[in-house]
Design a protein around this motif. Sequence first.
Motif, short mmCIF file in Angstrom:
data_model
loop_
_atom_site.label_atom_id
_atom_site.label_comp_id
_atom_site.label_asym_id
_atom_site.label_seq_id
_atom_site.Cartn_x
_atom_site.Cartn_y
_atom_site.Cartn_z
N GLN A 18 0.82 -1.22 0.00
CA GLN A 18 0.00 0.00 0.00
C GLN A 18 0.85 1.27 0.00
O GLN A 18 0.53 2.24 -0.69
CB GLN A 18 -0.91 0.01 1.23
CG GLN A 18 -1.96 -1.09 1.23
CD GLN A 18 -2.73 -1.13 2.55
OE1 GLN A 18 -3.15 -0.10 3.06
NE2 GLN A 18 -2.90 -2.32 3.11
N ASP A 43 -11.20 -9.30 1.92
CA ASP A 43 -11.67 -7.93 2.13
C ASP A 43 -10.55 -6.93 1.88
O ASP A 43 -10.77 -5.88 1.26
CB ASP A 43 -12.19 -7.77 3.58
CG ASP A 43 -13.48 -8.53 3.81
OD1 ASP A 43 -14.15 -8.87 2.80
OD2 ASP A 43 -13.81 -8.80 4.98
N VAL A 44 -9.36 -7.25 2.37
CA VAL A 44 -8.22 -6.36 2.15
C VAL A 44 -7.88 -6.31 0.67
O VAL A 44 -7.64 -5.23 0.10
CB VAL A 44 -7.00 -6.82 2.98
CG1 VAL A 44 -5.75 -6.04 2.59
CG2 VAL A 44 -7.28 -6.66 4.47
N ALA A 47 -10.45 -4.17 -1.06
CA ALA A 47 -10.35 -2.75 -0.72
C ALA A 47 -9.14 -2.10 -1.37
O ALA A 47 -9.25 -1.01 -1.94
CB ALA A 47 -10.27 -2.60 0.80
N GLY A 50 -9.51 -2.10 -5.16
CA GLY A 50 -10.58 -1.19 -5.55
C GLY A 50 -10.12 0.26 -5.63
O GLY A 50 -10.65 1.04 -6.42
N ARG A 51 -9.14 0.61 -4.84
CA ARG A 51 -8.62 1.99 -4.86
C ARG A 51 -8.03 2.37 -6.21
O ARG A 51 -8.01 3.54 -6.58
CB ARG A 51 -7.50 2.15 -3.82
CG ARG A 51 -7.91 2.01 -2.38
CD ARG A 51 -6.66 2.04 -1.52
NE ARG A 51 -6.97 2.16 -0.12
CZ ARG A 51 -6.07 2.42 0.83
NH1 ARG A 51 -4.80 2.56 0.49
NH2 ARG A 51 -6.42 2.53 2.08
N LEU A 172 -4.58 1.04 4.91
CA LEU A 172 -5.82 0.34 5.24
C LEU A 172 -5.64 -0.61 6.40
O LEU A 172 -6.55 -0.82 7.19
CB LEU A 172 -6.29 -0.44 4.00
CG LEU A 172 -7.61 -1.17 4.10
CD1 LEU A 172 -8.76 -0.18 4.19
CD2 LEU A 172 -7.79 -2.08 2.88
N THR A 173 -4.47 -1.18 6.48
CA THR A 173 -4.22 -2.22 7.49
C THR A 173 -3.02 -1.85 8.33
O THR A 173 -1.92 -2.30 8.09
CB THR A 173 -3.94 -3.58 6.80
OG1 THR A 173 -2.94 -3.36 5.79
CG2 THR A 173 -5.18 -4.13 6.18
#
Lengths: 355, 278
Positions: A18, A43-44, A47, A50-51, A172-173
Amino acid sequence: MNREPLGVGIVGAGPVVQAIHLPTLARLPDLFAVRSIMDVSPDVAAAVSGRIGAGASATLDELLADERVEVVAICSPSAFHASQVIAAMRAGKRAVLCEKPFATDREQAEQIAEVSRETGVPVIVGAMHTFDPGWTAAVTEWESLGHEAHTIRSRVVLPPNARFETSATEVLTPRPASGLPDLDDPSVRAGMVSGGVMGLAVHDLPLIRRLLPATDRPATDDVEVVSASALSPWGYELGALVHGRLVHAVGALTEQWRPTWELEVLSDTASMLLEFPPSYVHAGSAVATITTGEKTVRFGPHAHNGYEGEWRALHAIASSGSAAAPGVETLIEDLVFAVDLASAAAGRVRQEEIR
Amino acid sequence: MTALNALNGSNALTVRVEPAAGLRVAAVTAALATLPLSYREAGRDAEVVVVSGEPGWDERVRAAARTGARGVLVKDPVPLPTAATLQAEVPDCVIVLAETWASHPLLRSAAEQFAEPIGRAHLIDARSVEPATGRSLRAVLFAQLRAVQNLGIGVVSLAIAAETPSSILGVGRSASGARIALSAARSDTSDGSLDLLLVGRAETIRLALSDSGAVRPGRAMLTSEADAHELPTAWQSPLRTSLLALHDALSTGTPTDQLREFTEAAVLLDPGAGPSAG
């Protein structure tokens, strides 16, 4: 450039992807387009992908089956690297970039080398400093002048990664908080020093190995760890004689804000100092200075860092074929050098008197 | 009258520089020339004698004391494990050591102003580069150790971990459990400075100390979680600092206590010992 950007599949979607790889790839739209991201957490994966308008894969097989994915970046935990690199090669991808370390031991590394030869798919290891343009310019000059290093000293003192990650992206994480390690426990000390070598010092070990005289390579059969210590709350001190030459490295993660990442190289008549920016900040290359009795010459800073350098290298070898790739033997020897140092340091630190 | 005495230098201590092999008389003379109100060069009966720190310096101190010297400055003293008893032998004579880095004015400032973070450091890493024609690398390590001590760090163990013709590494522990690493290497690119890095959980301290003859200032920086604090530079060589310290000690009657730690350092770093476990 008239060619279409290469399609990228990324295995793993943690903070490094990321904060480092996706912002780097965003600067190289003519060379790469991210097509799919896979993570053990769907999910990660969804997400993060998707960005950037990429697809999410639930499994490695799914990602490798995506024909739009031409090159693969392995950014998963180290234990999975070898099997995933081999799977990507066997899937017929054009090239593989694997985060360091690309294997956990020589046997795994040689399996990768064998599959690379068999499939013709080149692999490069994401040891970002080896691709840093400040380093490459300086070491070229150093070698052209014939300087022979007899002492190499490394210092890496960094603030928490989160301080930099959040300046590079909106993570995100976030990393989980960790408690203070119990350094009275020899196995904790050993794990810390071994992890420090394989996780932090490993960035500079290929540079150190290259700076050893060519006639002495591989260095791995003459490595003697002469000092090792675990540092609170996290860090290492490591001294080694490599072919009779002194290598000394310290690394520490701290709460203070000033990053220090230096590599000092000394010969009888010259010295070289490399000052690297921290990993996550996208602040350009290292600045290197070579000093002799007559003058000091500076190299860098260049606009891009080693991460961008490794992606550019990946594009070059995917475009022009494996002949342009770094030698697999060099990658293996770099890995074994790191593994041997980590193992010997861990063994010594178990016996360390800390009072 | 006192002020006038100060103005014309009549309060100055008389000083004699004892010529000896290994003593850079010109450097001492140059430093004395910057202290015309504190020192005035004289002959045999001088109140202060500057002697070389080459082997045998303890005997030079005794000889100076026998001639009536009130103070002796020892320039670049070599390790002497018996130095601690020397002061008791010459009770009427103040002994001050002028050392390469340990006498640097910035070191004392850092020791005073950064005392708490220094005490919290988990790593003390000292590095320097010595020219090919310079001191022995063990002597360089000793000078590093003395600088560490003068930061207020009690060193309880130190061993030579590696030694090659071009480099040396010593590792040990402080009284508070901090790891200590001292390293030196040879190169003609040496500028004579000492690079000290102290790392704690929430702070780092970095000091760059110029060599003993240089007036070029050092640098001391404390970095914490939210800010950084740099000490003011002092345009003063370690040698001039030592000369002033001796003058102050004689003027105020304050005893000095350098020899105890100097002796501890000499015992820790036994010049005759070979590499040992680190």
